[in-house]
Design a protein around this motif. Structure first.
Motif, PDB file in Angstrom:
ATOM      1  N   GLU A  25       6.432 100.661  21.134  1.00 10.84           N
ATOM      2  CA  GLU A  25       5.143 101.078  20.564  1.00 10.84           C
ATOM      3  C   GLU A  25       4.307  99.972  19.932  1.00 10.84           C
ATOM      4  OE1 GLU A  25       6.414 104.068  17.800  1.00 10.84           O
ATOM      5  OE2 GLU A  25       6.920 105.486  19.388  1.00 10.84           O
ATOM      6  N   ASP A  26       4.907  98.918  19.453  1.00  8.38           N
ATOM      7  CA  ASP A  26       4.200  97.892  18.689  1.00  8.38           C
ATOM      8  C   ASP A  26       3.869  96.694  19.598  1.00  8.38           C
ATOM      9  OD1 ASP A  26       3.840  95.466  17.097  1.00  8.38           O
ATOM     10  OD2 ASP A  26       4.478  96.649  15.369  1.00  8.38           O
ATOM     11  N   PRO A  27       2.587  96.348  19.732  1.00 11.03           N
ATOM     12  CA  PRO A  27       2.204  95.237  20.610  1.00 11.03           C
ATOM     13  C   PRO A  27       2.889  93.908  20.252  1.00 11.03           C
ATOM     14  CG  PRO A  27       0.266  96.504  19.993  1.00 11.03           C
ATOM     15  CD  PRO A  27       1.411  97.039  19.164  1.00 11.03           C
ATOM     16  N   ALA A  28       3.087  93.637  18.975  1.00  5.73           N
ATOM     17  CA  ALA A  28       3.758  92.388  18.588  1.00  5.73           C
ATOM     18  C   ALA A  28       5.213  92.379  19.058  1.00  5.73           C
ATOM     19  CB  ALA A  28       3.687  92.199  17.073  1.00  5.73           C
ATOM     20  N   PHE A  29       5.884  93.501  18.960  1.00  8.91           N
ATOM     21  CA  PHE A  29       7.273  93.605  19.421  1.00  8.91           C
ATOM     22  C   PHE A  29       7.327  93.525  20.948  1.00  8.91           C
ATOM     23  CE2 PHE A  29       8.056  94.647  15.152  1.00  8.91           C
ATOM     24  CZ  PHE A  29       9.420  94.714  14.915  1.00  8.91           C
ATOM     25  N   GLN A  30       6.351  94.134  21.621  1.00  2.00           N
ATOM     26  CA  GLN A  30       6.290  94.065  23.084  1.00  2.00           C
ATOM     27  C   GLN A  30       6.100  92.624  23.551  1.00  2.00           C
ATOM     28  OE1 GLN A  30       3.095  96.769  23.907  1.00  2.00           O
ATOM     29  NE2 GLN A  30       4.356  98.582  23.589  1.00  2.00           N
ATOM     30  N   THR A  31       5.238  91.887  22.861  1.00  2.00           N
ATOM     31  CA  THR A  31       5.024  90.483  23.197  1.00  2.00           C
ATOM     32  C   THR A  31       6.296  89.680  22.968  1.00  2.00           C
ATOM     33  OG1 THR A  31       2.675  90.637  22.693  1.00  2.00           O
ATOM     34  CG2 THR A  31       3.653  88.431  22.649  1.00  2.00           C
ATOM     35  N   ARG A  32       6.987  89.945  21.888  1.00  2.00           N
ATOM     36  CA  ARG A  32       8.264  89.265  21.606  1.00  2.00           C
ATOM     37  C   ARG A  32       9.242  89.519  22.753  1.00  2.00           C
ATOM     38  NH1 ARG A  32      10.751  91.361  16.316  1.00  2.00           N
ATOM     39  NH2 ARG A  32       8.759  90.564  15.597  1.00  2.00           N
ATOM     40  N   LEU A  33       9.327  90.760  23.176  1.00  2.00           N
ATOM     41  CA  LEU A  33      10.245  91.139  24.248  1.00  2.00           C
ATOM     42  C   LEU A  33       9.904  90.417  25.552  1.00  2.00           C
ATOM     43  CD1 LEU A  33      12.516  93.204  25.158  1.00  2.00           C
ATOM     44  CD2 LEU A  33      10.607  94.630  25.910  1.00  2.00           C
ATOM     45  N   THR A  34       8.648  90.481  25.960  1.00  2.00           N
ATOM     46  CA  THR A  34       8.263  89.930  27.263  1.00  2.00           C
ATOM     47  C   THR A  34       8.157  88.409  27.254  1.00  2.00           C
ATOM     48  OG1 THR A  34       5.908  90.310  26.799  1.00  2.00           O
ATOM     49  CG2 THR A  34       7.105  92.044  27.993  1.00  2.00           C
ATOM     50  N   THR A  35       8.041  87.804  26.088  1.00  2.00           N
ATOM     51  CA  THR A  35       7.993  86.350  25.996  1.00  2.00           C
ATOM     52  C   THR A  35       9.400  85.751  25.904  1.00  2.00           C
ATOM     53  OG1 THR A  35       5.869  86.484  24.868  1.00  2.00           O
ATOM     54  CG2 THR A  35       7.073  84.413  24.669  1.00  2.00           C
ATOM     55  N   ILE A  36      10.216  86.321  25.043  1.00  2.00           N
ATOM     56  CA  ILE A  36      11.535  85.744  24.778  1.00  2.00           C
ATOM     57  C   ILE A  36      12.589  86.241  25.765  1.00  2.00           C
ATOM     58  CG2 ILE A  36      13.366  85.541  23.050  1.00  2.00           C
ATOM     59  CD1 ILE A  36      11.119  85.730  20.951  1.00  2.00           C
ATOM     60  N   GLY A  37      12.473  87.473  26.229  1.00  2.00           N
ATOM     61  CA  GLY A  37      13.461  88.028  27.156  1.00  2.00           C
ATOM     62  C   GLY A  37      13.726  87.136  28.362  1.00  2.00           C
ATOM     63  N   PRO A  38      12.690  86.699  29.095  1.00  2.00           N
ATOM     64  CA  PRO A  38      12.933  85.825  30.241  1.00  2.00           C
ATOM     65  C   PRO A  38      13.548  84.474  29.860  1.00  2.00           C
ATOM     66  CG  PRO A  38      10.779  86.868  30.419  1.00  2.00           C
ATOM     67  CD  PRO A  38      11.298  87.176  29.043  1.00  2.00           C
ATOM     68  N   VAL A  39      13.216  83.968  28.685  1.00  2.00           N
ATOM     69  CA  VAL A  39      13.800  82.704  28.216  1.00  2.00           C
ATOM     70  C   VAL A  39      15.304  82.884  28.002  1.00  2.00           C
ATOM     71  CG1 VAL A  39      13.800  81.013  26.326  1.00  2.00           C
ATOM     72  CG2 VAL A  39      11.634  81.927  27.190  1.00  2.00           C
ATOM     73  N   VAL A  40      15.685  84.017  27.445  1.00  2.00           N
ATOM     74  CA  VAL A  40      17.100  84.316  27.226  1.00  2.00           C
ATOM     75  C   VAL A  40      17.837  84.375  28.565  1.00  2.00           C
ATOM     76  CG1 VAL A  40      18.708  86.116  26.429  1.00  2.00           C
ATOM     77  CG2 VAL A  40      16.732  85.488  25.019  1.00  2.00           C
ATOM     78  N   ILE A  41      17.287  85.101  29.506  1.00  2.00           N
ATOM     79  CA  ILE A  41      17.925  85.224  30.821  1.00  2.00           C
ATOM     80  C   ILE A  41      18.067  83.851  31.482  1.00  2.00           C
ATOM     81  CG2 ILE A  41      17.596  86.104  33.172  1.00  2.00           C
ATOM     82  CD1 ILE A  41      16.474  88.684  31.867  1.00  2.00           C
ATOM     83  N   ARG A  42      17.022  83.046  31.438  1.00  2.00           N
ATOM     84  CA  ARG A  42      17.068  81.721  32.056  1.00  2.00           C
ATOM     85  C   ARG A  42      18.134  80.843  31.402  1.00  2.00           C
ATOM     86  NH1 ARG A  42      12.336  78.888  30.743  1.00  2.00           N
ATOM     87  NH2 ARG A  42      11.390  80.866  31.259  1.00  2.00           N
ATOM     88  N   ALA A  43      18.219  80.882  30.075  1.00  2.00           N
ATOM     89  CA  ALA A  43      19.214  80.064  29.368  1.00  2.00           C
ATOM     90  C   ALA A  43      20.633  80.446  29.777  1.00  2.00           C
ATOM     91  CB  ALA A  43      19.038  80.212  27.860  1.00  2.00           C
ATOM     92  N   ILE A  44      20.879  81.721  29.956  1.00  2.00           N
ATOM     93  CA  ILE A  44      22.223  82.170  30.356  1.00  2.00           C
ATOM     94  C   ILE A  44      22.512  81.770  31.795  1.00  2.00           C
ATOM     95  CG2 ILE A  44      23.717  84.180  30.693  1.00  2.00           C
ATOM     96  CD1 ILE A  44      22.032  85.452  28.342  1.00  2.00           C
ATOM     97  N   LEU A  45      21.537  81.899  32.662  1.00  2.00           N
ATOM     98  CA  LEU A  45      21.730  81.492  34.055  1.00  2.00           C
ATOM     99  C   LEU A  45      22.053  80.002  34.172  1.00  2.00           C
ATOM    100  CD1 LEU A  45      18.928  83.532  35.843  1.00  2.00           C
ATOM    101  CD2 LEU A  45      21.408  83.799  36.127  1.00  2.00           C
ATOM    102  N   GLU A  46      21.539  79.211  33.251  1.00  2.00           N
ATOM    103  CA  GLU A  46      21.778  77.769  33.260  1.00  2.00           C
ATOM    104  C   GLU A  46      23.032  77.372  32.491  1.00  2.00           C
ATOM    105  OE1 GLU A  46      18.120  76.265  31.635  1.00  2.00           O
ATOM    106  OE2 GLU A  46      16.993  76.685  33.472  1.00  2.00           O
ATOM    107  N   SER A  47      23.739  78.335  31.918  1.00  2.00           N
ATOM    108  CA  SER A  47      24.904  78.023  31.085  1.00  2.00           C
ATOM    109  C   SER A  47      26.176  77.892  31.915  1.00  2.00           C
ATOM    110  CB  SER A  47      25.087  79.106  30.017  1.00  2.00           C
ATOM    111  OG  SER A  47      25.586  80.297  30.589  1.00  2.00           O
TER     112      SER A  47
END
Length: 170
Positions: A25-47
């Protein structure tokens, strides 16, 4: 004036039931999710081994995202209420993970109530990726916590830190 640990814990215990909903519901939380989520996935794929610590992970939104490619995710949080909220809403965590092309795999997420002192000394150099998303602004001694987290990180590992509160000293 620094917040007492007790008042921070009480705040998150009170907010636990609404926390996951904020990502919907919260645009700031949605931005956090869509900005940081892919970074998290990429970091794990590179681990190397895909071992992730989600420090202060709360209900486990980023733990759910990390579980997409991790071999294990440890969601460490002082709020039992937050951890229980994540357990009680797996369908919502799945939906949020899917928004960043993730797939929540609940069996890979271990929830532990406690702080960094809860981890055994054998955890040194154990994690490939450490997340501290939206938690550092609630900590009084941030340099000490970051140093402790760095001790848990494997050489060459990645630490993803995010402080969304613009009023925070950090």
């Amino acid at each position: 004036m620094p917040r007492s640990e007790r008042s921070v814990d009480q705040y998150f215990d009170r907010e636990a039931a609404r926390w996951i909903r904020r990502y919907r519901e919260d645009p700031a939380f949605q931005t956090r999710l869509t900005t940081i989520g892919p970074v998290v996935i990429r970091a794990i794929l590179e681990s190397d081994s895909g071992r992730v610590l989600d420090f202060g992970g709360g209900a486990g939104v980023f733990s759910a995202i990390a579980s997409t490619h991790a071999t294990i995710v440890l969601n460490l949080d002082r709020s039992t209420e937050m951890l229980l909220t994540g357990l009680q809403h797996p369908e919502e965590l799945s939906r949020l993970a899917s928004l960043v092309r993730g797939e929540y795999r609940p069996k890979l997420v271990q929830r532990v109530a406690g702080d960094l002192g809860t981890l055994e000394s054998g955890a040194r150099d154990f994690f490939d990726v450490i997340l501290a998303i939206s938690v550092l602004e609630y900590i009084d001694d941030v340099p000490a916590v970051i140093h402790h987290l760095a001790d848990l990180l494997k050489p060459g590992g990645k630490m993803i830190l995010q402080v969304p509160n613009r009023h925070s000293l950090w």
